[in-house]
Design an enzyme around this catalytic site. Structure first.
Site, PDB file in Angstrom:
ATOM      1  N   LYS A   1      17.483  56.819   0.594  1.00 25.15           N
ATOM      2  CA  LYS A   1      16.611  57.383  -0.669  1.00 25.15           C
ATOM      3  C   LYS A   1      16.808  56.362  -1.984  1.00 25.15           C
ATOM      4  O   LYS A   1      15.792  56.251  -2.636  1.00 25.15           O
ATOM      5  CB  LYS A   1      17.264  58.774  -1.086  1.00 25.15           C
ATOM      6  CG  LYS A   1      16.497  59.776   0.348  1.00 25.15           C
ATOM      7  CD  LYS A   1      16.828  61.143  -0.044  1.00 25.15           C
ATOM      8  CE  LYS A   1      15.965  62.274   0.806  1.00 25.15           C
ATOM      9  NZ  LYS A   1      16.481  63.512   0.940  1.00 25.15           N
TER      10      LYS A   1
ATOM     11  N   LYS B   1       9.821  66.791   6.908  1.00 24.99           N
ATOM     12  CA  LYS B   1       9.082  67.559   6.053  1.00 24.99           C
ATOM     13  C   LYS B   1       8.836  66.752   4.998  1.00 24.99           C
ATOM     14  O   LYS B   1       7.526  66.792   4.539  1.00 24.99           O
ATOM     15  CB  LYS B   1       9.825  68.864   5.496  1.00 24.99           C
ATOM     16  CG  LYS B   1      10.112  69.989   6.284  1.00 24.99           C
ATOM     17  CD  LYS B   1      10.811  71.302   5.721  1.00 24.99           C
ATOM     18  CE  LYS B   1      12.299  71.166   5.685  1.00 24.99           C
ATOM     19  NZ  LYS B   1      12.957  71.189   4.560  1.00 24.99           N
TER      20      LYS B   1
ATOM     21  N   LYS C   1      12.591  59.638  12.242  1.00 23.84           N
ATOM     22  CA  LYS C   1      12.541  61.165  12.561  1.00 23.84           C
ATOM     23  C   LYS C   1      11.518  62.023  11.977  1.00 23.84           C
ATOM     24  O   LYS C   1      10.941  61.630  10.679  1.00 23.84           O
ATOM     25  CB  LYS C   1      13.930  61.671  11.900  1.00 23.84           C
ATOM     26  CG  LYS C   1      14.244  62.894  11.829  1.00 23.84           C
ATOM     27  CD  LYS C   1      15.566  63.450  10.902  1.00 23.84           C
ATOM     28  CE  LYS C   1      15.248  63.892   9.594  1.00 23.84           C
ATOM     29  NZ  LYS C   1      14.414  65.157   9.444  1.00 23.84           N
TER      30      LYS C   1
HETATM   31  P1  ATP Z   1      13.343  67.002   4.627  1.00 24.15           P
HETATM   32  O1  ATP Z   1      12.566  65.532   4.780  1.00 24.15           O
HETATM   33  O2  ATP Z   1      13.249  67.731   3.324  1.00 24.15           O
HETATM   34  O3  ATP Z   1      14.891  66.573   4.374  1.00 24.15           O
HETATM   35  P2  ATP Z   1      13.856  67.740   7.069  1.00 24.15           P
HETATM   36  O4  ATP Z   1      12.637  67.896   7.959  1.00 24.15           O
HETATM   37  O5  ATP Z   1      14.968  66.672   7.283  1.00 24.15           O
HETATM   38  O6  ATP Z   1      13.349  67.797   5.749  1.00 24.15           O
HETATM   39  P3  ATP Z   1      15.756  70.023   6.636  1.00 24.15           P
HETATM   40  O7  ATP Z   1      15.700  71.143   5.861  1.00 24.15           O
HETATM   41  O8  ATP Z   1      16.401  68.794   5.724  1.00 24.15           O
HETATM   42  O9  ATP Z   1      14.788  69.462   7.244  1.00 24.15           O
HETATM   43  O10 ATP Z   1      16.578  70.133   7.896  1.00 24.15           O
HETATM   44  C1  ATP Z   1      16.713  71.382   8.412  1.00 24.15           C
HETATM   45  C2  ATP Z   1      17.338  71.489   9.951  1.00 24.15           C
HETATM   46  O11 ATP Z   1      16.413  70.833  10.796  1.00 24.15           O
HETATM   47  C3  ATP Z   1      18.643  70.731   9.913  1.00 24.15           C
HETATM   48  O12 ATP Z   1      19.533  71.354  11.028  1.00 24.15           O
HETATM   49  C4  ATP Z   1      18.138  69.253  10.426  1.00 24.15           C
HETATM   50  O13 ATP Z   1      19.239  68.607  11.290  1.00 24.15           O
HETATM   51  C5  ATP Z   1      17.167  69.736  11.370  1.00 24.15           C
HETATM   52  N1  ATP Z   1      16.186  68.821  11.644  1.00 24.15           N
HETATM   53  C6  ATP Z   1      15.408  68.121  10.533  1.00 24.15           C
HETATM   54  N2  ATP Z   1      14.427  67.217  11.141  1.00 24.15           N
HETATM   55  C7  ATP Z   1      14.669  67.387  12.498  1.00 24.15           C
HETATM   56  C8  ATP Z   1      14.119  66.562  13.596  1.00 24.15           C
HETATM   57  N3  ATP Z   1      13.283  65.721  13.541  1.00 24.15           N
HETATM   58  N4  ATP Z   1      14.542  66.595  14.967  1.00 24.15           N
HETATM   59  C9  ATP Z   1      15.571  67.644  15.156  1.00 24.15           C
HETATM   60  N5  ATP Z   1      16.100  68.392  14.144  1.00 24.15           N
HETATM   61  C10 ATP Z   1      15.665  68.100  12.872  1.00 24.15           C
HETATM   62 MG    MG Z   2      16.434  66.447   5.975  1.00 29.11          MG
END
Ligand code: ATP
Ligand code: MG
Length: 415
Positions: free
Chosen positions: A199, A283, A280
């Protein structure tokens, strides 16, 4: 390894449970010391009556040692040491940020596994809104997202009678403990975090919240003395830091925190972007074909999956498949629960167009009932607010008790 039969899987579960209980007996006989609030019976709710007390954890197990214990039967993989230290009273904590749209990575990596373990442990599932504001959020949108995430937890199958569903900012102790932990955390530990570095590299100036985020995450977990934290693989480094912080605090001020273990799903721990399988699924990543959101309509789900990036091979070859194809296969496997053996039988030699159709139909079939439940939940006025209020009330005494102990240990004023 031959795929396990259903009977073998059940037997393995029974044995694992037996070993856990035997281990508990050994621990409780040998260790007179328990964390103060773990001695309070039924801290979370009345439903947990009859559960055993929580033995303390002293050992540190690096994340690298997380074993895929039951990889052929889609159990969740725990750190080896913790698997045998877990008891029914072991507390579980995990959360998601109320930003963007929850996607199938969040579901397969975390949410689905929360549902699976909620009957075995004392679970707290949090909506981590204080983490969300490390980046600017439009206030009205953030408020709406908090309720949306709560509804998604429920739609996935989290039972609020068994587990507490709560919002982080509703329990002031999260921020309070975060400050105390900040004071024992070297800044170098935070600067080494991969997410921070990524970031920081993108932005000209980075808010302090982005650097401090993992300390707040440590506070979230340690506040409840959680023994298990089920997350996707991307959070493994932050969990390692949580353990480091807990151990540093324990060595400076005396045993205070349970050092938590990790649990990663055997399949689906890292779902990759459909447009770019090198990154990965997230969101916060923009791009119309990047992710399947949990609330996407069937037509859109099919469209995104049919456009997923693959490779130049004509058909599925498990030995030569590129990351895009492996990602599609693992999404199918995580949703269907099929064994490696049956995946190979079904997909070897299948053309990519047909593979995508199968993945799309499996995803639609799994998400449709989920979306129906979601619509039902949000149509009941006041229901979500009540669940969140009750969740916060259930966990607040645990959190306040931890802060009190931490203040005492640090010599801060306790009235
Ligand atoms: P952001 O981009 O806002 O960080 P994010 O998709 O990484 O969004 P988080 O809210 O940070 O989502 O994570 C919520 C949960 O989902 C955490 O336990 C994280 O490890 C899991 N997670 C996030 N992305 C993935 C992915 N691509 N595959 C498997 N698990 C995931
Ligand atoms: Mg995340």
């Amino acid at each position: 390894m031959a795929p396990a039969t259903a009977a073998e899987i059940r037997a393995r579960r029974r044995n694992a449970r037996g070993r856990r209980l035997q281990n508990f007996d050994r621990c409780s006989a040998n260790q007179a010391w328990f964390l103060p609030h773990c001695m309070q019976p039924h801290a979370l709710a009345g439903e947990n009556e009859g559960r055993e007390s929580h033995p303390s954890f002293h050992s540190r197990q690096p994340i690298a040692a997380v074993d895929q214990f039951f990889d052929s039967c889609f159990e969740i993989a725990y750190d080896r040491i913790y698997l045998f230290s877990l008891t029914m009273k072991t507390r579980v904590f995990s959360g998601m940020q109320p930003t963007g749209n929850l996607h199938i990575g969040n579901y397969l990596g975390a949410l689905k596994n929360w549902v699976r373990i909620q009957n075995d442990y004392e679970c707290i599932f949090c909506i981590v809104d204080l983490h969300a504001v490390t980046m600017y959020q439009e206030p009205a949108e953030l408020r709406a997202k908090i309720e949306e995430i709560a509804a998604l937890y429920l739609a996935a199958g989290i039972d609020p009678k068994i587990s507490a569903i709560m919002v982080q900012s509703e329990v002031a102790a999260h921020a309070e403990l975060a400050w105390m932990l900040t004071c024992v955390t070297p800044v170098g530990w935070l600067e080494r975090m991969t997410q921070y570095k990524a970031k920081a590299a993108k932005a000209e100036s980075v808010g302090d919240g982005i650097l401090q985020y993992p300390v707040l995450m440590a506070a979230d977990i340690l506040l409840y003395q959680a023994g298990i934290v089920p997350v996707g693989e991307d959070q493994a480094q932050h969990l390692e830091l949580t353990r480091d912080i807990a151990q540093r605090f324990n060595s400076l001020y005396g045993e205070t925190f349970v050092v938590p273990g990790t649990s990663l799903p055997a399949v689906g721990a890292r779902v990759m972007g459909l447009d770019d399988p090198e990154i990965k699924m997230s969101k916060s990543t923009t791009g119309t074909n990047h992710a399947v959101a949990l609330l996407d309509p069937p037509d859109r789900i099919r469209k995104i999956i049919m456009r997923a990036t693959t490779d130049s091979n004509p058909a599925v070859d498990f030995e030569k498949a590129g990351p895009g194809v492996l990602n599609l296969l693992s999404i199918y496997q995580a949703f269907s629960g099929e064994s490696d053996h049956s995946m190979r039988e079904k997909f070897t030699g299948m053309r990519y167009g047909d593979l995508k159709k199968q993945v799309a139909e499996m995803t639609v079939a799994r998400l449709e009932p989920f979306q129906q439940r979601y619509r039902q939940i949000v149509s009941e006025p006041g229901y979500l607010a009540g669940i969140l209020r009750e969740g916060a009330e259930r966990v607040r005494p645990i959190a306040d008790q931890t802060v009190r102990v931490v203040k005492e240990r640090m010599g801060l004023f306790v009235g």
